[in-house]
Scaffold this motif. Structure first.
Motif, PDB file in Angstrom:
ATOM      1  N   VAL A   6       0.844  -1.205   0.000  1.00 20.17           N
ATOM      2  CA  VAL A   6       0.000   0.000   0.000  1.00 20.17           C
ATOM      3  C   VAL A   6       0.875   1.250   0.000  1.00 20.17           C
ATOM      4  N   SER A  10       0.628   3.988  -2.922  1.00 21.77           N
ATOM      5  CA  SER A  10       0.035   5.283  -2.591  1.00 21.77           C
ATOM      6  C   SER A  10       1.063   6.399  -2.404  1.00 21.77           C
ATOM      7  N   TYR A  39      -5.209  -4.357   3.554  1.00 18.12           N
ATOM      8  CA  TYR A  39      -6.009  -3.247   3.030  1.00 18.12           C
ATOM      9  C   TYR A  39      -6.752  -3.679   1.767  1.00 18.12           C
ATOM     10  N   ILE A  44      -7.684   1.663  -0.023  1.00 16.13           N
ATOM     11  CA  ILE A  44      -6.685   2.400  -0.808  1.00 16.13           C
ATOM     12  C   ILE A  44      -7.311   3.651  -1.423  1.00 16.13           C
TER      13      ILE A  44
END
Length: 355
Positions: A6, A10, A39, A44
């Motif tokens: 993640v 991100s 996640y 997200i």
């Protein structure tokens, strides 16, 4: 998806993701068998939403409210962000202006720089006395490029080593000053400030605010030199009659006959008419100019639209104009149908003949 993946997708560090979770901004949808955070795609998307809102300048608390409050109104928050951004830009612009002015003063050391800061703060003080002292202090400073010389006398308490306030600051202060005593001190300082002031004040004459235009032309009127005179001459055609009037009085006092039409306007309108009459008298120093001024005064007197009080002022102005043309005009006006004008002309003619 685990926290490391993640973070890579991100651009938000794993440490920040944990911080978001501690604040309740993000809740991982699940845990692996080993207890690692997991996640989902929805998680997200929420992370991307958080980063987008943070990029707009929202605090994390405001971000949480925006994402969780069903009654939240985005437009209200955007309006608040616009207000805060404008305030921040205004504050930073003011700081940038102050820094540029300190740089323009070219301080030799921190003591000089702090002196400039002190004077700039004093010019913006709520106390008229403090503003006046700052103007007098800046005007008494001696520096390269100033019209003051090393032999000039300084005001009490001033020092020849003082660092001057940049001319931009003096002009800004002069254009915004409403106290007549402070305004006079600022104009005095501007007259000693060297190059740069005329062009800046000429810009002020173009202001949409009438009071600023008047302050600009009054300040320009006290500046020496051809550049200031040129801007004042241009101001004779300004649509604001107050600007035209001050410009005409200033260049007329310097012997510029281009001011004559506007000076006659002042007489007719009853604005600064005594000063206008005195200036016309000074300009009528040779026969040709005197006759031209008398001719223009007579033209205004002859207009059917000229009101009686204005005709009286125009008649009185002929008293200060030498030459046969003015004498002839007074002789003709002594028979005017307006009794007040006729009596004034008769009296002035008698004084003229008694000389």
């Amino acid at each position: 998806m685990l926290i490391g993946e993640v973070a890579r997708r991100s651009g938000v560090s794993a440490r920040m993701l944990r911080h978001y979770e501690s604040l309740g901004l993000v809740h991982p949808s699940g845990r692996t068998g080993s207890g690692y955070r997991e996640y989902s795609e929805e998680d997200i998307r929420r992370i991307f939403h958080i980063e987008s809102l943070r990029a707009l300048g929202l605090s994390l608390r405001e971000v949480k409210r925006a994402l969780d409050d069903a009654d939240f109104t985005p437009s209200a928050l955007v309006d608040d962000l616009i207000r805060r951004t404008r305030e921040r830009i205004a504050a930073e612009t003011e700081l940038l202006t102050r820094l540029r002015r300190i740089h323009a003063a070219d301080p030799a050391g921190w003591e000089d720089a702090l002196q400039v800061v002190t004077l700039l703060q004093a010019l913006g003080s709520k106390s008229a006395d403090a503003r006046q002292r700052a103007a007098l202090a800046s005007g008494s400073s001696v520096f390269p490029g100033s019209s003051a010389s090393s032999g000039s006398s300084a005001s009490p308490g001033s020092s020849a080593s003082e660092v001057p306030v940049p001319v931009e600051a003096l002009v800004e202060a002069a254009l915004g000053e409403s106290d007549p005593n402070v305004a006079g001190a600022l104009r005095w300082a501007l007259a000693r400030s060297g190059d740069g002031a005329p062009a800046l004040l000429a810009e002020g004459i173009g202001s949409p605010v009438a009071a600023v235009r008047e302050r600009a032309v009054r300040s320009l009127a006290v500046l020496p030199g051809g550049e200031a005179a040129g801007h004042l001459r241009d101001a004779l055609a300004h649509p604001d009659p107050v600007v035209r009037g001050h410009a005409a009085l200033a260049i007329g006092a310097r012997g510029d006959t281009d001011a004559v039409p506007v000076l006659v306007d002042l007489l007719e309108e009853g604005r600064n008419d005594t000063d206008a009459a005195d200036t016309l008298s000074v300009l009528a120093s040779d026969t040709a100019t005197a006759d031209r001024i008398a001719h223009r005064l007579v033209e205004r007197l002859a207009r059917s639209t000229t009101p009686a009080p204005a005709r009286g002022r125009l008649t009185q102005a002929l008293a200060g104009i030498p030459g046969t043309r003015a004498s002839q005009a007074l002789a003709e006006l002594s028979h005017d149908t307006d009794r007040a004008v006729a009596l004034t002309a008769t009296y002035l003619l008698q004084l003229r003949e008694a000389r």
